[in-house]
Every structure is written in structure tokens, then in C-alpha cells.
Design a protein around this motif. Structure first.
Motif, PDB file in Angstrom:
ATOM      1  N   ASP A 117       0.835  -1.202   0.000  1.00 34.62           N
ATOM      2  CA  ASP A 117       0.000   0.000   0.000  1.00 34.62           C
ATOM      3  C   ASP A 117       0.869   1.251   0.000  1.00 34.62           C
ATOM      4  OD1 ASP A 117      -2.428  -1.528   0.383  1.00 34.62           O
ATOM      5  OD2 ASP A 117      -1.819  -1.759   2.486  1.00 34.62           O
ATOM      6  N   ALA A 118       2.078   1.110   0.562  1.00 33.79           N
ATOM      7  CA  ALA A 118       2.964   2.257   0.705  1.00 33.79           C
ATOM      8  C   ALA A 118       4.412   1.829   0.542  1.00 33.79           C
ATOM      9  CB  ALA A 118       2.766   2.907   2.075  1.00 33.79           C
ATOM     10  N   VAL A 119       5.206   2.718  -0.027  1.00 31.84           N
ATOM     11  CA  VAL A 119       6.658   2.555  -0.085  1.00 31.84           C
ATOM     12  C   VAL A 119       7.246   3.563   0.891  1.00 31.84           C
ATOM     13  CG1 VAL A 119       8.725   2.873  -1.486  1.00 31.84           C
ATOM     14  CG2 VAL A 119       6.713   1.738  -2.463  1.00 31.84           C
ATOM     15  N   LEU A 120       8.124   3.092   1.778  1.00 32.18           N
ATOM     16  CA  LEU A 120       8.720   3.944   2.802  1.00 32.18           C
ATOM     17  C   LEU A 120      10.228   3.943   2.663  1.00 32.18           C
ATOM     18  CD1 LEU A 120       8.493   5.599   5.469  1.00 32.18           C
ATOM     19  CD2 LEU A 120       8.659   3.415   6.686  1.00 32.18           C
ATOM     20  N   LEU A 121      10.804   5.136   2.488  1.00 33.11           N
ATOM     21  CA  LEU A 121      12.261   5.272   2.419  1.00 33.11           C
ATOM     22  C   LEU A 121      12.787   5.899   3.699  1.00 33.11           C
ATOM     23  CD1 LEU A 121      11.935   4.675  -0.651  1.00 33.11           C
ATOM     24  CD2 LEU A 121      13.817   6.294  -1.008  1.00 33.11           C
ATOM     25  N   GLY A 122      13.825   5.273   4.253  1.00 32.56           N
ATOM     26  CA  GLY A 122      14.510   5.836   5.410  1.00 32.56           C
ATOM     27  C   GLY A 122      15.738   6.601   4.980  1.00 32.56           C
ATOM     28  N   GLY A 123      16.611   6.888   5.936  1.00 33.44           N
ATOM     29  CA  GLY A 123      17.825   7.634   5.642  1.00 33.44           C
ATOM     30  C   GLY A 123      19.035   6.725   5.515  1.00 33.44           C
ATOM     31  N   ALA A 124      20.116   7.273   4.999  1.00 34.17           N
ATOM     32  CA  ALA A 124      21.365   6.536   4.838  1.00 34.17           C
ATOM     33  C   ALA A 124      22.198   6.632   6.114  1.00 34.17           C
ATOM     34  CB  ALA A 124      22.142   7.107   3.657  1.00 34.17           C
ATOM     35  N   ASP A 125      23.208   5.762   6.218  1.00 31.87           N
ATOM     36  CA  ASP A 125      24.169   5.909   7.302  1.00 31.87           C
ATOM     37  C   ASP A 125      25.575   5.741   6.734  1.00 31.87           C
ATOM     38  OD1 ASP A 125      24.684   3.197   7.053  1.00 31.87           O
ATOM     39  OD2 ASP A 125      23.752   2.633   8.954  1.00 31.87           O
ATOM     40  N   GLU A 126      26.561   5.660   7.611  1.00 30.68           N
ATOM     41  CA  GLU A 126      27.951   5.623   7.164  1.00 30.68           C
ATOM     42  C   GLU A 126      28.466   4.204   6.943  1.00 30.68           C
ATOM     43  OE1 GLU A 126      30.614   8.561   9.201  1.00 30.68           O
ATOM     44  OE2 GLU A 126      28.842   8.943  10.438  1.00 30.68           O
ATOM     45  N   SER A 127      27.595   3.209   7.066  1.00 28.79           N
ATOM     46  CA  SER A 127      28.026   1.815   6.937  1.00 28.79           C
ATOM     47  C   SER A 127      27.775   1.285   5.524  1.00 28.79           C
ATOM     48  CB  SER A 127      27.277   0.949   7.948  1.00 28.79           C
ATOM     49  OG  SER A 127      25.924   0.774   7.542  1.00 28.79           O
ATOM     50  N   TYR A 128      28.342   0.091   5.260  1.00 32.14           N
ATOM     51  CA  TYR A 128      28.143  -0.556   3.964  1.00 32.14           C
ATOM     52  C   TYR A 128      26.691  -0.972   3.772  1.00 32.14           C
ATOM     53  CZ  TYR A 128      28.874  -3.651  -0.003  1.00 32.14           C
ATOM     54  OH  TYR A 128      28.816  -4.237  -1.241  1.00 32.14           O
ATOM     55  N   GLU A 129      25.939  -1.076   4.874  1.00 29.68           N
ATOM     56  CA  GLU A 129      24.541  -1.493   4.799  1.00 29.68           C
ATOM     57  C   GLU A 129      23.729  -0.581   3.896  1.00 29.68           C
ATOM     58  OE1 GLU A 129      21.520  -4.210   5.703  1.00 29.68           O
ATOM     59  OE2 GLU A 129      23.663  -4.272   6.151  1.00 29.68           O
ATOM     60  N   THR A 130      24.120   0.693   3.803  1.00 27.23           N
ATOM     61  CA  THR A 130      23.425   1.637   2.936  1.00 27.23           C
ATOM     62  C   THR A 130      23.420   1.158   1.488  1.00 27.23           C
ATOM     63  OG1 THR A 130      23.915   3.524   4.364  1.00 27.23           O
ATOM     64  CG2 THR A 130      23.444   4.017   2.070  1.00 27.23           C
ATOM     65  N   ASN A 131      24.536   0.558   1.055  1.00 31.60           N
ATOM     66  CA  ASN A 131      24.609   0.053  -0.323  1.00 31.60           C
ATOM     67  C   ASN A 131      23.608  -1.063  -0.574  1.00 31.60           C
ATOM     68  OD1 ASN A 131      26.755   1.725  -1.089  1.00 31.60           O
ATOM     69  ND2 ASN A 131      28.260   0.329  -0.189  1.00 31.60           N
ATOM     70  N   ARG A 132      23.350  -1.882   0.424  1.00 27.40           N
ATOM     71  CA  ARG A 132      22.410  -2.990   0.259  1.00 27.40           C
ATOM     72  C   ARG A 132      20.969  -2.490   0.266  1.00 27.40           C
ATOM     73  NH1 ARG A 132      19.023  -6.148   2.805  1.00 27.40           N
ATOM     74  NH2 ARG A 132      19.250  -5.006   4.760  1.00 27.40           N
ATOM     75  N   VAL A 133      20.640  -1.620   1.244  1.00 24.85           N
ATOM     76  CA  VAL A 133      19.265  -1.141   1.375  1.00 24.85           C
ATOM     77  C   VAL A 133      18.842  -0.345   0.147  1.00 24.85           C
ATOM     78  CG1 VAL A 133      17.734   0.385   2.692  1.00 24.85           C
ATOM     79  CG2 VAL A 133      19.310  -1.140   3.888  1.00 24.85           C
ATOM     80  N   PHE A 134      19.731   0.529  -0.347  1.00 28.33           N
ATOM     81  CA  PHE A 134      19.380   1.386  -1.478  1.00 28.33           C
ATOM     82  C   PHE A 134      20.021   0.898  -2.777  1.00 28.33           C
ATOM     83  CE2 PHE A 134      19.122   4.287   2.257  1.00 28.33           C
ATOM     84  CZ  PHE A 134      17.750   4.457   2.229  1.00 28.33           C
TER      85      PHE A 134
END
Length: 270
Positions: A117-134
Motif C-alpha cells: 500500500d505504501a513505499v517507505l524510504l529511510g535515511g542513509a548511514d555511514e556503513s556498507y549497509e546503505t549500499n544494500r538497502v538502497f
């Protein structure tokens, strides 16, 4: 040019909203004098609420980090955007592109990979995890859901944030990209949205004219709070840039070097 304290006919406001990143710390390094300033504000009888667009830590973890700076804080005094999202999207099927650490704060949402029903985007951080999430794959999946009729939400739309290594690109650029690709407009759940400030004041049971907002971001903190009727103080730490302040169309009621000077500034503004 420094902004002089605004002289008030009534005593200094007794409710204060305090930003966290850039005001209390930068990349986990506390701002000098911050803990002492918070203690003085409490001793003076001010009612405090800590308001943040941080989308990479759960409220529990973030509160623990703030306490590690020597700041007295109850978890309930901290307002985060994931909690705002959980309230706004309760009962919905949500495709969430967020850091794993905040999933515990998205209680009441049905997190799905399709049929959202909805797409929700959060914020980035300084870790490698940001590359996976986005990743491209995840962003393409979000685009497909928007094409199928899902609504777009974001925890914030910050362009960048300040770290000990300098300014880093934030997820606002990705929100803007999805808006462009899907020909839609995202609903912002964090600062500078009116709903976020309304929730903070409701929790404190204060009116806007009785409340100060203290932050480092001219757009999210000063402009957002001013539009909601709050008085504002900008600190020269974190995201602060003199050239941004000079070009701003909305001016803060005061500018101080850091939160360490806030108690004295408020006293002088009485």
C-alpha cells in the motif's frame, strides 16, 4: 551577522524541542558543554523533548547513545521518525527501504516485498549497509510498487548530513529520484513536516508560541518549526553553514555558537 536575541514581553518559553545530530553530537562525538546545558535547562524548569530525523538507530539505541554523552534522558522524551511512520502507516502493507536497526520501531506495519500500500524510504548511514538497502534492485522494486498504485513516504528528505569525515549524501536524493520516475510526490513524515512538530507539541501539551526549536539545519529545523509557529534558535555546529544562513528566506530568532550557550541565551531573551 549575529542575530540578536528576540526580546519577549513574557518570560522565556518553557518548552524546548532539541535536535540531536549536529546539536548534541557529530558522528557520536558529543558537543562540548551539551550535557551541562541540558542539565541547566531542566533546572530552570524548561520542558524538553528531543526530536530527530535520525533513521539509522532505534529509539532505544539512540536514547542510550545520548545518555552516554552524560545527558539525562528518558526514552519517552525522544521523538523519532520511525515511530511517526509506525503511527501514520499503521495497518498498511509497507515496502520499507530502511536500515535494519529501526525495524523494531515500525511496530504495527505489515512489511512486504510486493503488493504494498505504501513505499517507505529511510535515511542513509555511514556503513556498507546503505549500499544494500538502497541498491538498484530495491529502488527498482519500489518504483514498480509505485507504478502499481502504492503511495510514497519518506522518513525525511534530507539532501546531506554532517559527519566527522565531512558532508555525506543522504537519501533525499533517492526520494527525489523516485518522485521523478514515478511522477508522484512523497509525504515527509519527519522534520520539516507540520505533522512531526504537531506530534511533539501534543506530547508536551504546549502551544507553538510557547515553544522553542533548537537545531543546526536552516531548512528542516528553522523553516519547518517557524512555519508551525515556533520560535527558533540555530546553532553553529553540525550542518550549520554561514552562507546557507545568509541566503535563507526564513531567519531564526537567534544564532548561538553551540548548545552550550543556550541557557544563557534564553535568559537574555526574557
Amino acid at each position: 551577522m549575529p542575530v540578536r536575541p528576540l526580546r519577549l514581553d513574557s518570560p522565556a518559553m518553557s518548552a524546548i524541542l532539541l535536535d540531536v545530530d549536529g546539536v548534541l553530537h557529530v558522528s557520536g562525538h558529543p558537543i562540548l558543554g551539551g550535557a551541562k546545558a541540558i542539565a541547566r535547562l531542566r533546572e530552570a524548569g524548561h520542558t524538553l523533548r528531543f526530536v530527530t530525523n535520525n533513521t539509522t538507530h532505534s529509539r532505544k539505541a539512540l536514547a542510550e547513545e545520548i545518555r552516554s554523552f552524560g545527558v539525562e534522558l528518558d526514552d519517552e522524551e525522544l521523538q523519532t521518525t520511525p515511530l511517526a511512520a509506525a503511527h501514520a502507516l499503521k495497518g498498511m502493507r509497507v515496502l520499507a527501504l530502511t536500515m535494519p536497526a529501526i525495524i523494531e520501531d515500525l511496530d504495527g506495519l505489515e512489511l512486504v516485498g510486493e503488493g504494498a500500500d505504501a513505499v517507505l524510504l529511510g535515511g542513509a548511514d555511514e556503513s556498507y549497509e546503505t549500499n544494500r538497502v538502497f541498491s538498484y534492485y530495491n529502488l527498482a522494486r519500489a518504483f514498480a510498487e509505485l507504478q502499481e498504485g502504492a503511495d510514497l513516504y519518506c522518513l525525511h528528505k534530507n539532501r546531506w548530513w554532517q559527519t566527522s569525515r565531512g558532508a555525506l549524501l543522504d537519501a533525499g536524493a533517492l526520494v527525489a529520484g523516485l518522485e521523478y520516475a514515478a511522477d508522484t510526490e512523497a509525504t515527509v513524515l519527519g522534520k520539516p513536516s507540520a505533522a512531526y512538530f504537531a506530534a511533539a507539541l501534543d506530547a508536551l501539551e504546549y502551544d507553538p508560541e510557547q515553544t522553542w526549536m533548537v537545531g543546526d539545519d536552516v531548512e528542516a529545523d528553522v523553516a519547518g518549526a517557524s512555519a508551525f509557529g515556533l520560535r527558533t534558535v540555530l546553532v553553529r555546529t553540525g550542518k550549520f553553514r554561514e552562507e546557507v544562513l545568509e541566503e535563507a528566506t526564513v531567519r531564526p530568532d537567534g544564532v548561538i555558537d553551540s548548545i552550550a550557550g543556550l541557557p544563557d541565551w534564553l535568559e537574555s531573551a526574557r
